[in-house]
Design a protein around this motif. Sequence first.
Motif, PDB file in Angstrom:
ATOM      1  N   UNK A 126       0.683  -1.349   0.018  1.00  0.00           N
ATOM      2  CA  UNK A 126      -0.179  -0.070  -0.039  1.00  0.00           C
ATOM      3  C   UNK A 126       0.727   1.225   0.228  1.00  0.00           C
ATOM      4  N   UNK A 127       0.588   2.097  -0.870  1.00  0.00           N
ATOM      5  CA  UNK A 127       1.181   3.402  -0.919  1.00  0.00           C
ATOM      6  C   UNK A 127       0.731   4.634  -0.061  1.00  0.00           C
ATOM      7  N   UNK A 128       1.985   4.868   0.759  1.00  0.00           N
ATOM      8  CA  UNK A 128       1.598   6.001   1.783  1.00  0.00           C
ATOM      9  C   UNK A 128       0.889   7.183   1.625  1.00  0.00           C
ATOM     10  N   UNK A 129       1.232   7.623   0.314  1.00  0.00           N
ATOM     11  CA  UNK A 129       0.663   8.708  -0.261  1.00  0.00           C
ATOM     12  C   UNK A 129      -0.315   8.495  -1.506  1.00  0.00           C
ATOM     13  N   UNK A 203       2.416  12.437   4.977  1.00  0.00           N
ATOM     14  CA  UNK A 203       1.381  13.381   4.513  1.00  0.00           C
ATOM     15  C   UNK A 203       1.845  15.004   4.920  1.00  0.00           C
ATOM     16  N   UNK A 204       2.519  15.059   6.174  1.00  0.00           N
ATOM     17  CA  UNK A 204       2.773  16.384   6.600  1.00  0.00           C
ATOM     18  C   UNK A 204       3.985  17.007   5.940  1.00  0.00           C
ATOM     19  N   UNK A 205       4.774  16.082   5.160  1.00  0.00           N
ATOM     20  CA  UNK A 205       5.822  16.689   4.433  1.00  0.00           C
ATOM     21  C   UNK A 205       5.727  16.549   3.093  1.00  0.00           C
ATOM     22  N   UNK A 206       4.597  16.343   2.357  1.00  0.00           N
ATOM     23  CA  UNK A 206       4.611  16.055   0.900  1.00  0.00           C
ATOM     24  C   UNK A 206       4.668  17.450   0.102  1.00  0.00           C
ATOM     25  N   UNK A 207       3.996  18.577   0.791  1.00  0.00           N
ATOM     26  CA  UNK A 207       4.366  19.589   0.295  1.00  0.00           C
ATOM     27  C   UNK A 207       5.225  20.640   0.817  1.00  0.00           C
ATOM     28  N   UNK A 208       6.033  20.388   1.888  1.00  0.00           N
ATOM     29  CA  UNK A 208       7.210  21.088   2.358  1.00  0.00           C
ATOM     30  C   UNK A 208       8.612  21.021   1.597  1.00  0.00           C
ATOM     31  N   UNK A 209       9.022  22.005   1.440  1.00  0.00           N
ATOM     32  CA  UNK A 209      10.221  22.037   0.757  1.00  0.00           C
ATOM     33  C   UNK A 209      11.378  21.475   1.619  1.00  0.00           C
ATOM     34  N   UNK A 213      10.053  16.285  11.041  1.00  0.00           N
ATOM     35  CA  UNK A 213       9.570  15.520  11.837  1.00  0.00           C
ATOM     36  C   UNK A 213       9.369  15.676  13.317  1.00  0.00           C
ATOM     37  N   UNK A 214      10.003  16.810  13.617  1.00  0.00           N
ATOM     38  CA  UNK A 214      10.133  17.295  14.927  1.00  0.00           C
ATOM     39  C   UNK A 214       8.983  18.587  15.232  1.00  0.00           C
ATOM     40  N   UNK A 215       8.724  19.185  14.278  1.00  0.00           N
ATOM     41  CA  UNK A 215       7.847  20.410  14.446  1.00  0.00           C
ATOM     42  C   UNK A 215       8.683  21.675  15.123  1.00  0.00           C
ATOM     43  N   UNK A 216       9.880  21.427  15.260  1.00  0.00           N
ATOM     44  CA  UNK A 216      10.960  22.330  15.853  1.00  0.00           C
ATOM     45  C   UNK A 216      11.430  23.221  14.896  1.00  0.00           C
ATOM     46  N   UNK A 217      11.448  24.464  14.543  1.00  0.00           N
ATOM     47  CA  UNK A 217      12.373  25.421  13.874  1.00  0.00           C
ATOM     48  C   UNK A 217      13.853  25.173  14.135  1.00  0.00           C
ATOM     49  N   UNK A 218      14.513  24.817  13.053  1.00  0.00           N
ATOM     50  CA  UNK A 218      16.023  24.771  13.098  1.00  0.00           C
ATOM     51  C   UNK A 218      16.494  23.222  13.436  1.00  0.00           C
ATOM     52  N   UNK A 219      15.608  22.597  13.789  1.00  0.00           N
ATOM     53  CA  UNK A 219      15.896  21.116  14.343  1.00  0.00           C
ATOM     54  C   UNK A 219      14.970  20.217  13.563  1.00  0.00           C
ATOM     55  N   UNK A 220      15.066  19.803  12.516  1.00  0.00           N
ATOM     56  CA  UNK A 220      13.992  19.296  11.596  1.00  0.00           C
ATOM     57  C   UNK A 220      13.902  17.724  11.822  1.00  0.00           C
ATOM     58  N   UNK A 221      15.035  17.169  12.343  1.00  0.00           N
ATOM     59  CA  UNK A 221      14.820  15.543  12.507  1.00  0.00           C
ATOM     60  C   UNK A 221      15.444  15.238  13.919  1.00  0.00           C
TER      61      UNK A 221
END
Length: 278
Positions: A126-129, A203-209, A213-221
């Motif tokens: 199954x395709x997640x997107x 889903x949260x990242x398919x439109x993001x440049x 995964x953290x929701x923290x600015x400057x600390x993405x992963x």
Amino acid sequence: MPEGDTVWQTAKRLHTALAGEVLTRSDLRVPRFATADLTGRTVLDVTARGKHLLTRVEGGLTLHSHLRMDGAWKVFAEGQRWVGGPSHQIRAILGTADRTAVGYRLPVLELLRTADEQRAVGHLGPDLLGPDWDPDLALHNLLADPARSLGEALLDQRNLAGIGNVYKSELCFLLGVTPWLPVGALPVERAAKLPALAKKLLDANRERPVRSTTGLRGQDLFVYGRAPRPCLRCRTSVRMADQGDGSRERPTYWCPGCQSGPVPSASASRRMSRRTAN
């Protein structure tokens, strides 16, 4: 290898540029299809299926491509300089009156009948997107081999399609287990929420440049690429080691403080850290 959200973004760019347009230029630079000519045909759509790209054109034909590690599709306006790499790396050119899509370093490129697409992507889970997403089937597939490590099971596109090495490490962190934990040892409540969590992240990242995964600015992963920096949650140094089946080893990240389960030997982790630092 790009994650499913990256491939989805590529498909969206190609679809926006090509769909509904007549091809005025077609050049497939692979021996098997070098004489194929798609000019004069209208592009119907460009769709991502997991990490595969399907460009459908009228007449019942589909151009199937896969980026793997180094491939890329670039879209250029009329007269714009092509900047995706040297010309000898170009494997495909699809041009319309005002846009040109150029495929660089494509390791997989084949022209097939649209009716035969399953031959290229029918093995995928199954395709997640995708519209075929089925969380129950995805979980069933993952649990079918309980002795297999969770990290390897997540990367197997036959189980669920779209997860790459980044999401593998991040999902294991969010589940609180190491990527080497056997799938069958994953606590029932965590296993139950795994498909929904994976879906939420992509889903949260398919439109993001920039993927986060953290929701923290400057600390993405949380952990991927962070060794040996401190964990964002517990401040323990993030660790890194190879994981794979012996033929394809991938750098894998985890936090010893936040994730329970088996891990490679300390010497293996140190070797991996030294190799990456160099």
